[in-house]
Design a protein around this motif. Structure first.
Motif, mmCIF file in Angstrom:
data_model
loop_
_atom_site.group_PDB
_atom_site.id
_atom_site.type_symbol
_atom_site.label_atom_id
_atom_site.label_comp_id
_atom_site.label_asym_id
_atom_site.label_seq_id
_atom_site.Cartn_x
_atom_site.Cartn_y
_atom_site.Cartn_z
ATOM 1 N N GLN A 1 0.838 -1.189 0.000
ATOM 2 C CA GLN A 1 0.000 0.000 0.000
ATOM 3 C C GLN A 1 0.878 1.246 0.000
ATOM 4 N N ASN A 2 0.586 2.160 -0.897
ATOM 5 C CA ASN A 2 1.264 3.451 -0.881
ATOM 6 C C ASN A 2 0.579 4.357 0.143
ATOM 7 N N GLU A 3 1.381 4.956 1.022
ATOM 8 C CA GLU A 3 0.821 5.834 2.054
ATOM 9 C C GLU A 3 0.351 7.157 1.473
ATOM 10 N N VAL A 4 0.945 7.556 0.370
ATOM 11 C CA VAL A 4 0.476 8.718 -0.389
ATOM 12 C C VAL A 4 0.345 8.299 -1.842
ATOM 13 N N LYS A 5 -0.543 8.949 -2.563
ATOM 14 C CA LYS A 5 -0.758 8.609 -3.962
ATOM 15 C C LYS A 5 0.476 8.993 -4.787
ATOM 16 N N LEU A 6 1.054 8.022 -5.506
ATOM 17 C CA LEU A 6 2.246 8.270 -6.306
ATOM 18 C C LEU A 6 1.928 8.592 -7.762
ATOM 19 N N GLY A 7 0.792 8.144 -8.254
ATOM 20 C CA GLY A 7 0.509 8.258 -9.678
ATOM 21 C C GLY A 7 0.949 6.990 -10.382
ATOM 22 N N ILE A 8 0.416 6.780 -11.592
ATOM 23 C CA ILE A 8 0.580 5.494 -12.258
ATOM 24 C C ILE A 8 2.030 5.183 -12.618
ATOM 25 N N SER A 9 2.797 6.167 -13.086
ATOM 26 C CA SER A 9 4.179 5.886 -13.486
ATOM 27 C C SER A 9 5.026 5.461 -12.294
ATOM 28 N N GLN A 10 4.925 6.189 -11.189
ATOM 29 C CA GLN A 10 5.720 5.844 -10.022
ATOM 30 C C GLN A 10 5.227 4.556 -9.362
ATOM 31 N N ALA A 11 3.933 4.296 -9.431
ATOM 32 C CA ALA A 11 3.419 3.026 -8.913
ATOM 33 C C ALA A 11 3.987 1.863 -9.728
ATOM 34 N N ARG A 12 4.044 2.025 -11.038
ATOM 35 C CA ARG A 12 4.623 0.969 -11.882
ATOM 36 C C ARG A 12 6.119 0.811 -11.585
ATOM 37 N N ASN A 13 6.822 1.911 -11.376
ATOM 38 C CA ASN A 13 8.251 1.833 -11.057
ATOM 39 C C ASN A 13 8.472 1.134 -9.722
ATOM 40 N N ARG A 14 7.605 1.397 -8.753
ATOM 41 C CA ARG A 14 7.744 0.709 -7.475
ATOM 42 C C ARG A 14 7.564 -0.796 -7.658
ATOM 43 N N GLU B 1 8.198 7.081 -17.158
ATOM 44 C CA GLU B 1 8.482 8.508 -16.973
ATOM 45 C C GLU B 1 7.181 9.277 -16.754
ATOM 46 N N GLU B 2 7.079 9.905 -15.593
ATOM 47 C CA GLU B 2 5.866 10.625 -15.216
ATOM 48 C C GLU B 2 5.503 11.713 -16.224
ATOM 49 N N GLN B 3 6.520 12.323 -16.844
ATOM 50 C CA GLN B 3 6.249 13.421 -17.781
ATOM 51 C C GLN B 3 5.431 12.970 -18.990
ATOM 52 N N PHE B 4 5.411 11.660 -19.255
ATOM 53 C CA PHE B 4 4.663 11.150 -20.399
ATOM 54 C C PHE B 4 3.364 10.456 -19.993
ATOM 55 N N SER B 5 3.028 10.456 -18.715
ATOM 56 C CA SER B 5 1.769 9.852 -18.275
ATOM 57 C C SER B 5 0.587 10.658 -18.844
ATOM 58 N N PRO B 6 -0.507 10.008 -19.236
ATOM 59 C CA PRO B 6 -0.821 8.590 -19.096
ATOM 60 C C PRO B 6 -0.375 7.729 -20.274
ATOM 61 N N SER B 7 0.592 8.185 -21.069
ATOM 62 C CA SER B 7 1.148 7.389 -22.163
ATOM 63 C C SER B 7 2.539 6.880 -21.806
ATOM 64 N N GLU B 8 2.745 6.633 -20.503
ATOM 65 C CA GLU B 8 4.066 6.207 -20.039
ATOM 66 C C GLU B 8 4.498 4.875 -20.637
ATOM 67 N N ASP B 9 3.544 4.031 -21.009
ATOM 68 C CA ASP B 9 3.873 2.751 -21.635
ATOM 69 C C ASP B 9 4.474 2.959 -23.023
ATOM 70 N N TYR B 10 3.859 3.839 -23.799
ATOM 71 C CA TYR B 10 4.359 4.152 -25.143
ATOM 72 C C TYR B 10 5.778 4.710 -25.059
ATOM 73 N N ALA B 11 6.015 5.616 -24.125
ATOM 74 C CA ALA B 11 7.350 6.199 -23.961
ATOM 75 C C ALA B 11 8.380 5.137 -23.595
ATOM 76 N N LEU B 12 8.001 4.210 -22.715
ATOM 77 C CA LEU B 12 8.936 3.152 -22.315
ATOM 78 C C LEU B 12 9.320 2.284 -23.506
ATOM 79 N N ALA C 1 0.717 14.040 -24.417
ATOM 80 C CA ALA C 1 1.849 13.150 -24.147
ATOM 81 C C ALA C 1 2.271 12.406 -25.399
ATOM 82 N N THR C 2 1.298 11.964 -26.185
ATOM 83 C CA THR C 2 1.600 11.231 -27.413
ATOM 84 C C THR C 2 2.362 12.101 -28.397
ATOM 85 N N LEU C 3 1.964 13.346 -28.528
ATOM 86 C CA LEU C 3 2.678 14.262 -29.428
ATOM 87 C C LEU C 3 4.116 14.477 -28.954
ATOM 88 N N ALA C 4 4.313 14.579 -27.641
ATOM 89 C CA ALA C 4 5.665 14.746 -27.106
ATOM 90 C C ALA C 4 6.509 13.503 -27.364
#
Length: 282
Positions: free
Chosen positions: A62-75, A167-178, A216-219
């Protein structure tokens, strides 16, 4: 140590969908895995649902604070002990032989670091088709996230060797960036068999964060095309026709790309809505 770590982030998941997702992993024909679940919603946990399954392969955090999807996946990646990382989402379904077939492919092809499969929509039952070969996937990544991310298995050593994470900067397309970051370092495959059911519903990130996903996709397009100029040139050479359907004469709503093998249809020039082989009719 398990062969595979299944990585599942959880956030305010519908309880029935969550049960279906967990059970689809526990019922896999391949059994040498750990199921890592990170709950990223401190105020609305799913602990009772998850702990109702008496299976030692499930590890719940359990995350004690919300990390967001990219950081949750990294954890999840940092917690993983497996040689291979099976990405999975909290409301989808993996068919029984998914892990078995993806593990077999990576075992037999050490030069491949990413394998996914063909999919179907749980809502409509329609197929979700992606190109299969490494060459086709690389070219398609110039425009599109051409692997179904929650059906993907990754070779952990490739990610670690090249220090690649979400990478959080590309969320919610962090999968495409990876996937785009991995282009110089490994090969890609989509198995030709349907091994995954995707729950395409209004609560999905792709629906809730559509505008952010477009930006995010354009970036990512700008980054991947600059980093891979030869591959982008190959893509440009293959695209034989572009047709834009505009609203009010200037706003491109639907764009159709036709190349030697596929017809691809995009909404607002960034969101893929249809992929057809050229032998099929639009």
């Amino acid at each position: 140590m398990p062969k595979v770590s299944v990585l599942m982030p959880v956030y305010r998941t519908n309880e029935q969908f969550l049960r279906e997702a967990i059970e689809s992993i526990l019922n896999q024909t391949f059994t040498d895995f750990e199921l890592l679940i990170v709950d990223d919603c401190p105020t609305d946990r799913r602990e009772a649902v998850i702990k109702s399954y008496q299976d030692s392969r499930i590890k719940y955090y359990q995350n004690e604070v919300k990390l967001g999807i990219s950081q949750a996946r990294n954890r999840l990646m940092e917690l993983a002990q497996g040689e291979y990382l099976a990405v999975f989402d909290h409301d989808d379904v993996s068919l029984p032989t998914r892990l078995e077939q993806e593990v077999a492919f990576l075992d037999q092809h050490p030069d491949y670091g990413v394998v996914s499969c063909q999919c179907k929509s749980l809502v409509s039952g329609k197929p979700i088709t992606h190109p299969c070969s490494d060459e086709e996937i690389r070219v398609d990544l110039m425009l599109n996230c051409s692997l179904m991310h929650p059906a993907t298995m990754l070779r952990k050593s490739v990610l670690n060797q090249h220090h690649i994470q979400y990478e959080e900067q590309f969320s919610p397309s962090e999968d495409y960036a990876l996937f785009c970051r991995l282009i110089p370092y490994t090969k890609f495959c989509n198995l030709d068999e349907v091994l995954f059911l995707y729950r395409d519903h209004e609560g999905n990130t792709s629906h809730l964060q559509q505008e952010r996903m477009q930006k995010a996709t354009l970036a990512i397009h700008a980054q991947v095309r600059t980093a891979n100029p030869a591959l982008y040139q190959t893509y440009q050479n293959l695209v034989t026709e572009r047709t834009k359907y505009k609203l009010f004469g200037f706003l491109p709503v639907i764009t159709v790309y036709r190349d030697l093998k596929f017809t691809r249809v995009y909404l607002f020039n960034t969101i893929p809505v249809l992929l057809l082989k050229r032998t099929q009719s639009l």
